[in-house]
Design a protein around this motif. Structure first.
Motif, PDB file in Angstrom:
ATOM      1  N   TYR A 208       0.821  -1.386  -0.108  1.00  0.00           N
ATOM      2  CA  TYR A 208       0.065   0.042  -0.098  1.00  0.00           C
ATOM      3  C   TYR A 208       0.732   1.391   0.054  1.00  0.00           C
ATOM      4  CZ  TYR A 208      -3.569   3.320   1.542  1.00  0.00           C
ATOM      5  OH  TYR A 208      -4.284   4.387   1.438  1.00  0.00           O
TER       6      TYR A 208
ATOM      7  N   THR B 294      -7.642   2.485  -7.339  1.00  0.00           N
ATOM      8  CA  THR B 294      -7.944   3.746  -7.669  1.00  0.00           C
ATOM      9  C   THR B 294      -7.756   4.781  -6.614  1.00  0.00           C
ATOM     10  OG1 THR B 294     -10.369   3.454  -6.933  1.00  0.00           O
ATOM     11  CG2 THR B 294      -9.757   3.063  -9.319  1.00  0.00           C
ATOM     12  N   TYR B 295      -7.987   6.094  -6.997  1.00  0.00           N
ATOM     13  CA  TYR B 295      -7.845   7.065  -5.719  1.00  0.00           C
ATOM     14  C   TYR B 295      -9.029   7.604  -5.503  1.00  0.00           C
ATOM     15  CZ  TYR B 295      -2.725   6.683  -5.493  1.00  0.00           C
ATOM     16  OH  TYR B 295      -1.587   6.491  -5.229  1.00  0.00           O
ATOM     17  N   THR B 296      -9.661   7.903  -4.589  1.00  0.00           N
ATOM     18  CA  THR B 296     -10.850   8.589  -4.144  1.00  0.00           C
ATOM     19  C   THR B 296     -10.913  10.008  -4.534  1.00  0.00           C
ATOM     20  OG1 THR B 296     -10.454   8.922  -1.936  1.00  0.00           O
ATOM     21  CG2 THR B 296     -11.452   6.933  -2.350  1.00  0.00           C
ATOM     22  N   LYS B 297     -11.959  10.731  -4.213  1.00  0.00           N
ATOM     23  CA  LYS B 297     -11.773  12.036  -4.861  1.00  0.00           C
ATOM     24  C   LYS B 297     -11.143  12.978  -3.711  1.00  0.00           C
ATOM     25  CE  LYS B 297     -16.470  12.194  -6.910  1.00  0.00           C
ATOM     26  NZ  LYS B 297     -17.662  12.753  -6.847  1.00  0.00           N
ATOM     27  N   THR B 298     -10.856  12.354  -2.543  1.00  0.00           N
ATOM     28  CA  THR B 298     -10.306  12.913  -1.600  1.00  0.00           C
ATOM     29  C   THR B 298      -8.810  12.744  -1.246  1.00  0.00           C
ATOM     30  OG1 THR B 298     -10.967  11.235   0.252  1.00  0.00           O
ATOM     31  CG2 THR B 298     -12.108  13.186   0.082  1.00  0.00           C
TER      32      THR B 298
ATOM     33  N   VAL C 150      -7.386   9.313  -1.180  1.00  0.00           N
ATOM     34  CA  VAL C 150      -7.169   8.122  -0.598  1.00  0.00           C
ATOM     35  C   VAL C 150      -7.141   6.841  -1.570  1.00  0.00           C
ATOM     36  CG1 VAL C 150      -8.253   6.300   1.155  1.00  0.00           C
ATOM     37  CG2 VAL C 150      -8.216   9.014   1.463  1.00  0.00           C
ATOM     38  N   LYS C 151      -6.042   6.208  -1.212  1.00  0.00           N
ATOM     39  CA  LYS C 151      -5.823   5.116  -2.241  1.00  0.00           C
ATOM     40  C   LYS C 151      -7.053   4.008  -1.782  1.00  0.00           C
ATOM     41  CE  LYS C 151      -2.227   1.697  -3.778  1.00  0.00           C
ATOM     42  NZ  LYS C 151      -0.814   1.283  -3.397  1.00  0.00           N
ATOM     43  N   ASN C 152      -7.705   3.287  -2.897  1.00  0.00           N
ATOM     44  CA  ASN C 152      -8.569   2.453  -2.726  1.00  0.00           C
ATOM     45  C   ASN C 152      -8.315   1.252  -3.455  1.00  0.00           C
ATOM     46  OD1 ASN C 152     -11.172   0.910  -2.885  1.00  0.00           O
ATOM     47  ND2 ASN C 152     -12.449   2.788  -3.899  1.00  0.00           N
ATOM     48  N   CYS C 153      -8.271   0.213  -2.757  1.00  0.00           N
ATOM     49  CA  CYS C 153      -7.655  -1.308  -3.207  1.00  0.00           C
ATOM     50  C   CYS C 153      -8.746  -2.171  -3.248  1.00  0.00           C
ATOM     51  CB  CYS C 153      -6.623  -1.762  -2.088  1.00  0.00           C
ATOM     52  SG  CYS C 153      -5.283  -0.309  -2.197  1.00  0.00           S
TER      53      CYS C 153
END
Length: 98
Positions: free
Chosen positions: A46, A57-61, A63-66
């Protein structure tokens, strides 16, 4: 690599752990439950951000989204994960983590 030679970790207990009693098992779709590896429940890659090699992906804020990544949970990826860790830890040692 010789096609008849297996990695030294293949078939070893330390390279695979399945926790079917976990309330989240399986936590990612797309991996056969019989081959779902819980050993890397929290992905050790991570911290590598975009260099991790997974499907994220990355969230709008930011944050890494796995959620869409199954790399650490596939039975055959122990060697892949540990090789990436070794390479990045070696690099961090050479350049002081910069």
């Amino acid at each position: 690599m010789d096609d008849n030679k297996h990695p030294d970790w293949e078939g070893k207990a330390y390279a695979f752990f399945r926790h079917t009693d976990c309330e989240y098992f399986p936590c990612h779709a797309g991996v056969d439950p019989e081959d779902f590896n819980c050993l890397f429940c929290y992905c050790p890659l991570y911290f590598l951000g975009e260099r991790c090699g997974g499907n994220f992906t990355y969230t709008k804020t930011g944050v890494k989204n796995c959620v869409g990544c199954t790399v650490p949970h596939e039975r055959g990826n122990f060697g892949r994960i540990t090789a990436i860790l070794r390479a990045n830890l070696d690099k961090a040692g050479r350049d002081g983590g910069k």
